[in-house]
Enzyme design. Structure first.
Site, PDB file in Angstrom:
ATOM      1  CG  ASP A   1      -4.219   1.051   1.857  1.00 26.66           C
ATOM      2  OD1 ASP A   1      -3.967   0.608   2.973  1.00 26.66           O
ATOM      3  OD2 ASP A   1      -4.974   0.661   1.212  1.00 26.66           O
ATOM      4  CE  LYS A   2       4.384   4.920  -1.279  1.00 24.35           C
ATOM      5  NZ  LYS A   2       5.579   4.079  -1.934  1.00 24.35           N
TER       6      LYS A   2
END
Length: 344
Positions: A155-156
């Protein structure tokens, strides 16, 4: 009332569909702008309202106002004058933290805040943009056009290790290992609550029916994909616990959804309810302490710390580790100090 302007009549404007959502049969009446806020990632209500005002949002093929109430089975589409750019990659001179490299692969330590691959509203500044600049040609998996070198993602706002394939052979072998769940992936996570013992979380992970940005854990196979997360306690701080999570599968938001499902959401994970005080005292001093921790680490406390796999060429097992980034280590140090103090 919806204006009777059908999509078929817009052909001369060469509109391209970027998003398409169908409201569930149990959908309660909800304003269009709020409905889209729950489903379009990395956006704001102001941006959604601007899109509606610009007449690029349609419900059942008709233009509507932001106040339109979505009802069951409504089909909402967002169309723009340019085609989706998900498969376009623009090389950018972005520094990479490369921890290992040979002729077949490289290991990258991704910083929190960096998106892995381009997508809607994230066309630049991604890991793939950086890879495209530093490496002239990287292979692509079938069905993953626009994501050169990638065989997995994080994830970011999760930091840590990613393996990048530099050749078709390496990509094929690595992808098979991910498919067979033979990759050894360990994450360090700080979660709310006192985790009493080691354990395993299982269930079918799929999109939440209430918020499409969030993944839920279901018992029914038809609602998601099977996922398995093992966790063990590393250190306890009373109101939060440092754990190591090992993945058998690699589903979207797997650790975040699994830990929330057992009552231990990740610390500072706003999307999964972890960016508020879930355990502890009501004293002002404690509230200020937690607020300071959130300020140090404004993203979910999750770090991909270990990656192990069979090297595509040598057939030998290789293992890589990376230490915690400064924000994560800083929060751990604060909790360790706080928990060692006399009772607050």
């Amino acid at each position: 009332m919806a204006e009777e302007i059908d999509l078929q009549e817009q052909d001369d404007r060469e509109l391209f569909e970027h998003y398409r959502f169908e409201a569930d049969k149990g959908q309660a009446l909800l304003r269009l702008d709020k409905f889209l806020m729950n489903r379009v990632e990395n956006t704001s209500r102001n941006r959604i309202q601007n899109a509606i005002d610009a007449q690029t949002v349609f419900v059942n093929g008709n233009l509507v106002k932001a106040s339109y109430k979505i009802k069951p089975f409504d089909v909402v589409t967002l169309v723009l004058a340019e085609p989706p750019r998900d498969t376009e990659v623009y090389p950018e001179d972005i520094p990479l933290d490369i921890r290992y490299e040979d002729d077949d692969l490289l290991i990258v330590n991704k910083q929190a805040g960096m998106v892995v691959h381009p997508g809607y509203n994230n066309y630049t500044g991604t890991l793939v943009n950086a890879l495209s600049f530093h490496f002239s040609k990287l292979p692509t998996l079938p069905g993953n056009i626009g994501r050169p070198g990638l065989v997995h993602r994080i994830d970011k706002d999760t930091s840590g290790l990613l393996v990048i394939a530099k050749t078709e052979w390496a990509m094929t072998v690595l992808a098979k290992q991910f498919y067979d769940h033979t990759i050894n992936r360990k994450y360090t996570a700080l979660v709310w609550g006192d985790v009493l013992e080691d354990g395993t979380v299982t269930g079918y992970i799929g999109r939440s029916l209430k918020d499409r940005r969030v993944m839920d854990v279901y018992e029914e196979p038809e609602k998601g994909k099977w996922a398995v997360t093992h966790y063990r306690v590393i250190e306890r701080f009373g109101y939060v616990t440092l754990v190591e999570c090992s993945l058998e599968t690699g589903r979207t938001h797997q650790i975040r959804a699994h830990m929330k499902s057992i009552g231990h959401p990740l610390f500072s994970d706003e999307l999964y309810g972890g960016k508020k005080i879930l355990k502890g005292t009501t004293f002002t001093k404690y509230k200020q302490f937690v607020a300071n921790c959130f300020q140090i680490m404004p993203r979910q406390a999750l770090h991909a710390q270990h990656l192990g796999f069979m090297h595509p060429r040598t057939k030998q097992m290789v293992d890589f580790d990376v230490s915690l980034p400064s924000d994560f280590q800083g929060v751990i140090d604060k909790w360790r100090s706080y928990s060692s103090m006399p009772e607050q």
